[in-house]
Design a protein around this motif. Structure first.
Motif, mmCIF file in Angstrom:
data_model
loop_
_atom_site.group_PDB
_atom_site.id
_atom_site.type_symbol
_atom_site.label_atom_id
_atom_site.label_comp_id
_atom_site.label_asym_id
_atom_site.label_seq_id
_atom_site.Cartn_x
_atom_site.Cartn_y
_atom_site.Cartn_z
ATOM 1 N N GLY A 41 0.794 -1.229 0.000
ATOM 2 C CA GLY A 41 0.000 0.000 0.000
ATOM 3 C C GLY A 41 0.821 1.271 0.000
ATOM 4 N N LYS A 42 2.096 1.172 -0.325
ATOM 5 C CA LYS A 42 2.989 2.337 -0.299
ATOM 6 C C LYS A 42 3.536 2.688 -1.680
ATOM 7 N N GLY A 43 2.904 2.156 -2.731
ATOM 8 C CA GLY A 43 3.316 2.490 -4.087
ATOM 9 C C GLY A 43 4.506 1.704 -4.612
ATOM 10 N N MET A 44 4.891 0.648 -3.911
ATOM 11 C CA MET A 44 6.047 -0.144 -4.333
ATOM 12 C C MET A 44 5.649 -1.346 -5.196
ATOM 13 N N GLY A 45 4.361 -1.632 -5.278
ATOM 14 C CA GLY A 45 3.881 -2.829 -5.969
ATOM 15 C C GLY A 45 4.254 -2.886 -7.434
ATOM 16 N N ALA A 46 4.175 -1.752 -8.130
ATOM 17 C CA ALA A 46 4.460 -1.742 -9.569
ATOM 18 C C ALA A 46 5.905 -2.149 -9.846
ATOM 19 N N ALA B 48 -4.512 -5.469 -5.177
ATOM 20 C CA ALA B 48 -3.633 -6.318 -6.005
ATOM 21 C C ALA B 48 -4.175 -6.432 -7.422
ATOM 22 N N ILE B 49 -5.484 -6.589 -7.560
ATOM 23 C CA ILE B 49 -6.080 -6.724 -8.894
ATOM 24 C C ILE B 49 -5.788 -5.484 -9.726
ATOM 25 N N THR B 50 -5.927 -4.315 -9.141
ATOM 26 C CA THR B 50 -5.613 -3.064 -9.837
ATOM 27 C C THR B 50 -4.149 -3.043 -10.258
#
Length: 153
Positions: free
Chosen positions: A91-96, A124-126
């Motif tokens: 939730g901190k913008g690191m997923g991408a 996660a889906i997004t």
């Protein structure tokens, strides 16, 4: 980021992770069986540039939800992947960058990848949709809906 073969120490750390609701679905409740899977199956630790564990990924049947086999959602030829990120980093913008890194690691392994995600996990889906994954199947388990998503890499 860097990848390393899973070690007992990292597996123990992963099994201690606690996600807040509604993501607590991902908290591990069978540590002995999960430890065995983390160490014997194709699991990889993802480390930051300083060598600290930030997440993991797995490939093959370890990444599949067993009930999906009953529904035949894994029949098409594709590399299944599963992944998880340290709860404090979600939730901190690191997923991408995390998913992009994992996909880059797998480019030489397969031309298409597939993952399964719980339908409630809209975050996660997004992320997966932004990374180019598209929903291909949906199936229902005990009180849970899952989406299978695929991407050509």
């Amino acid at each position: 980021m860097q990848t390393a073969i899973m070690t007992k120490s990292w597996a123990e750390e992963i099994l201690s992770w606690k996600y807040e609701p509604p993501y607590d679905f991902y908290n591990d409740h069978n540590k002995e069986e999960s430890m065995q899977e983390l160490l014997e199956e194709p699991y990889f630790a993802v480390l930051d540039d300083g060598g600290a564990l930030i997440g993991f990924y797995c490939t093959g049947t370890s990444a599949q939800v067993p009930l999906g086999l009953f529904y035949g959602v894994y029949l098409e030829d594709s590399l299944d992947i599963g992944l998880g990120m340290k709860p404090e980093l979600t939730g901190k913008g690191m997923g991408a960058s995390f998913i992009r890194y994992i996909l880059n690691q797998l480019k030489t392994t397969s031309s298409s990848v597939r993952l399964t995600v719980a339908a409630f996990n809209e975050r996660a889906i997004t992320l997966y949709e932004r990374a180019g994954f598209r929903k291909t199947y949906m199936f229902t388990g005990e009180d849970m809906i899952f989406y299978v998503m695929a991407k050509t890499i």
